[in-house]
Design a protein around this motif. Sequence first.
Motif, short mmCIF file in Angstrom:
data_model
loop_
_atom_site.label_atom_id
_atom_site.label_comp_id
_atom_site.label_asym_id
_atom_site.label_seq_id
_atom_site.Cartn_x
_atom_site.Cartn_y
_atom_site.Cartn_z
N ARG A 25 1.09 -1.34 -0.05
CA ARG A 25 -0.19 0.05 -0.19
C ARG A 25 0.40 1.40 0.18
O ARG A 25 0.44 2.32 -0.48
CB ARG A 25 -0.82 -0.01 1.51
N ARG A 26 2.25 1.20 0.65
CA ARG A 26 2.78 2.53 0.73
C ARG A 26 3.56 2.93 -0.77
O ARG A 26 3.85 4.09 -1.31
CB ARG A 26 4.25 2.29 1.80
N ALA A 27 3.66 1.91 -1.08
CA ALA A 27 4.09 1.53 -2.98
C ALA A 27 3.13 2.14 -3.85
O ALA A 27 3.54 2.95 -4.62
CB ALA A 27 4.58 0.20 -3.15
N ALA A 28 2.19 1.79 -3.67
CA ALA A 28 0.69 2.04 -3.66
C ALA A 28 0.30 3.42 -4.02
O ALA A 28 0.39 4.48 -4.97
CB ALA A 28 -0.27 0.99 -4.32
N ASP A 29 0.79 4.06 -2.99
CA ASP A 29 0.28 5.39 -2.24
C ASP A 29 1.94 6.42 -3.48
O ASP A 29 1.44 7.80 -3.95
CB ASP A 29 0.16 5.67 -1.15
N ALA A 30 2.41 5.84 -3.23
CA ALA A 30 3.79 6.46 -4.44
C ALA A 30 3.60 6.74 -5.15
O ALA A 30 3.99 7.70 -6.32
CB ALA A 30 5.13 5.95 -3.35
N VAL A 31 2.97 5.66 -6.26
CA VAL A 31 2.55 5.77 -7.56
C VAL A 31 1.77 6.78 -7.93
O VAL A 31 1.55 6.80 -8.61
CB VAL A 31 2.80 4.21 -7.89
N LEU A 32 0.56 6.31 -6.97
CA LEU A 32 -0.81 7.18 -7.07
C LEU A 32 0.10 9.11 -6.70
O LEU A 32 -0.58 9.59 -7.75
CB LEU A 32 -1.39 7.18 -6.96
N GLU A 33 1.51 9.02 -6.58
CA GLU A 33 1.54 10.32 -5.91
C GLU A 33 2.12 11.16 -7.43
O GLU A 33 1.78 12.06 -7.78
CB GLU A 33 2.01 10.83 -5.45
N LEU A 34 1.86 10.08 -8.78
CA LEU A 34 2.61 10.24 -9.34
C LEU A 34 1.47 10.88 -10.63
O LEU A 34 1.68 11.38 -11.57
CB LEU A 34 3.49 9.34 -10.21
#
Length: 264
Positions: free
Chosen positions: A160-169
């Motif tokens: 989930r932490r990875a997904a949130d970082a990707v969504l920030e892009l």
Amino acid sequence: MTALTPPRVLTVAGSDSGGGAGIQADLKTMLALGVHGMSVIAAVTAQNSLGVQGYWELPPEAVRAQLDSVLGDIGAQAVKTGMLASPRLVEVVAESLGAYGAPLVVDPVGVSKHGDPLLAPEAVETVKTRLLPLATVVTPNLWEVEQLTGVKVEGEDDLRRAADAVLELGPAWALIKGGHLPGEPVDLLTDGTSEHRFAAERLDNRHTHGTGCTLASAVASYLALGEDVPGAVGRAKEYVTGAIRQGFPLGDGIGPVDHAWRWR
């Protein structure tokens, strides 16, 4: 009688001379799932079961001409991007697809199954700033997550932490592929609000060349067929799991998944 035209899906990617990944895998997937596949070739690889021996980008004007030709006449209900190789090619593709507006699945291809680089280091920033904000779904593996965001995924709790970082892009949805983690594979799909986890059995088959291309193309195909994003990803996962199960040996290295497994 006039035959009904099936939904149309466009892939913008590199050609795999071995037939297991890239444009070839995309078109096989689209045929298997009942849509009409079309292609814009951005690069040509010399590639087999042992690895990538070389690749050559097409000129930006050739990529733009292909995009204009297909989208200007035939159109597409969904688009998938794969290997785009260089900053200029990413820019050309982003310009065309941003103006077109169809659902877009971005497979941010950075490295091949064998570890061969397929994206110039200087192109990573262009993917982040120009292409990902246009994406309906982006489908990075764990190495690509780290390449794009700096987040290192070491366990399922990090997805989930990875997904949130990707969504920030900027993409609408992030599908983080957890197949390289220990244990049973789990992929995480989220738009930042809702969350969906897709589990599958761990298959004892080393012949998995083309898995990422196949998954992204399947998601695009199901979007074109009218599924919402969670539905498209769920059905795509079912198709890819069957293709991995039936992956077959080819040459002396890693063979491809079987795109035609439902017919055999």
